[in-house]
Motif scaffolding. Structure first.
Motif, short mmCIF file in Angstrom:
data_model
loop_
_atom_site.label_atom_id
_atom_site.label_comp_id
_atom_site.label_asym_id
_atom_site.label_seq_id
_atom_site.Cartn_x
_atom_site.Cartn_y
_atom_site.Cartn_z
N LYS A 230 14.80 46.74 15.81
CA LYS A 230 15.80 47.82 15.77
C LYS A 230 15.83 48.49 14.40
O LYS A 230 16.00 49.71 14.31
N THR A 231 15.65 47.70 13.35
CA THR A 231 15.61 48.26 12.00
C THR A 231 14.41 49.18 11.85
O THR A 231 14.50 50.28 11.27
N TRP A 232 13.26 48.71 12.37
CA TRP A 232 12.05 49.53 12.30
C TRP A 232 12.23 50.83 13.07
O TRP A 232 11.85 51.91 12.59
N ASP A 237 13.52 56.74 13.28
CA ASP A 237 14.43 57.81 13.68
C ASP A 237 14.92 58.61 12.47
O ASP A 237 15.03 59.85 12.52
N VAL A 238 15.20 57.89 11.38
CA VAL A 238 15.64 58.56 10.15
C VAL A 238 14.54 59.46 9.61
O VAL A 238 14.79 60.60 9.19
N GLN A 245 15.05 68.19 9.90
CA GLN A 245 15.91 68.93 8.98
C GLN A 245 15.09 69.81 8.05
O GLN A 245 15.45 70.95 7.76
N SER A 246 13.95 69.29 7.59
CA SER A 246 13.09 70.05 6.70
C SER A 246 12.53 71.27 7.43
O SER A 246 12.49 72.39 6.88
N LEU A 247 12.08 71.03 8.69
CA LEU A 247 11.53 72.14 9.47
C LEU A 247 12.61 73.18 9.74
O LEU A 247 12.37 74.41 9.65
N TYR A 248 13.82 72.74 10.04
CA TYR A 248 14.93 73.67 10.30
C TYR A 248 15.25 74.50 9.05
O TYR A 248 15.49 75.71 9.15
#
Length: 254
Positions: A230-232, A237-238, A245-248
């Motif tokens: 789950k951590t991986w 996901d992050v 966000q960068s693309l947006y």
């Protein structure tokens, strides 16, 4: 080969020991006991119980050895010898308090045989200790006189002489095994049964604790693996969110 009862087809046997005196140089003692005549399958599938007075030393049941409450890590049977009918008991190490009467009880089906062996271990020099220490005392007197006049080496020799008898006694011992026709009374046998039941109960509880610990250990390992996965996934996901966000931001700037 063994004898067989004509009515029940049950193996008929007796227990024998080796009545002897022997000299040992080690701390271990094996109390001898054997099936007679030899069983075609040995004692592998029989139930064996050893008692020291009324205390259960160990018992062998369903091909597993269970050790008595005060004998953990210091008693054993001989697994490779059981198939030969050798049900002897080994104590490692054998201490002074282990001297006494040992009862071996072997059960095969409905037949139970038992034998009592008296075991005594004493210093090899025990019979001569008064002579040894008398001679030692005489030598010490001479050495102490020399020490009094400044002979340093006499002091060192005195220390060696003093320690020598004890060292020899600790190394060499005489062991006596003797079959005795002891009558075990009802009260004693009840204590034996209670001691054997206690040994089995403690062994059962220890096994349950081990199983629970193993189960919890497996569950903990599974939870750790799940947490890792789950951590991986969360890290992935992050990272994807940062890329989005960068693309947006780039598109919005344009």
């Amino acid at each position: 080969m063994g004898n067989w009862s004509s009515t029940t087809f049950e193996y008929v046997f007796h227990l024998i020991t080796l009545e002897k005196n022997q000299i040992t140089l080690g701390p271990d003692v094996t109390v001898p006991c054997f099936l007679s005549p030899g069983s075609p399958h040995g004692a592998m599938d029989m139930e064996i119980r050893w008692f020291k007075e009324t205390d259960c030393v160990c018992l062998y049941k369903k091909r597993q050895v269970i050790k008595g409450k005060d004998y953990e890590n210091r008693v054993s049977l001989l697994p490779n010898e059981l198939k030969r009918g050798n049900v002897s008991l080994t104590l490692q190490p054998f201490t002074k308090s282990d001297n006494g009467d040992y009862m071996c009880q072997v059960t095969n089906g409905t037949r139970t045989e038992e034998i009592t062996v008296r075991v005594e271990k004493q210093s090899f020099l025990y019979r001569y200790k008064h002579m040894v220490f008398k001679a030692t005392a005489g030598v010490l007197v001479i050495l102490l006189v020399l020490a009094a006049i400044g002979a340093k080496v006499a002091v060192e020799i005195a220390m060696v002489v003093t320690a020598a008898p004890a060292a020899a006694a600790a190394v060499a011992s005489r062991i006596t095994f003797l079959k005795v026709n002891r009558i075990w009374h009802t009260e004693e046998r009840l204590k034996m049964e209670g001691s054997a039941v206690l040994a089995e109960t403690l062994a059962c509880l220890a096994e349950k604790v081990t199983n629970v610990e193993k189960k919890h250990k497996d569950q903990l390992a599974a939870l750790k693996m799940e947490l890792y996965e789950k951590t991986w996934q969360l890290q992935k996901d992050v990272e994807n969110l940062k890329k989005d966000q960068s693309l947006y931001s780039e598109l919005h700037t344009v």
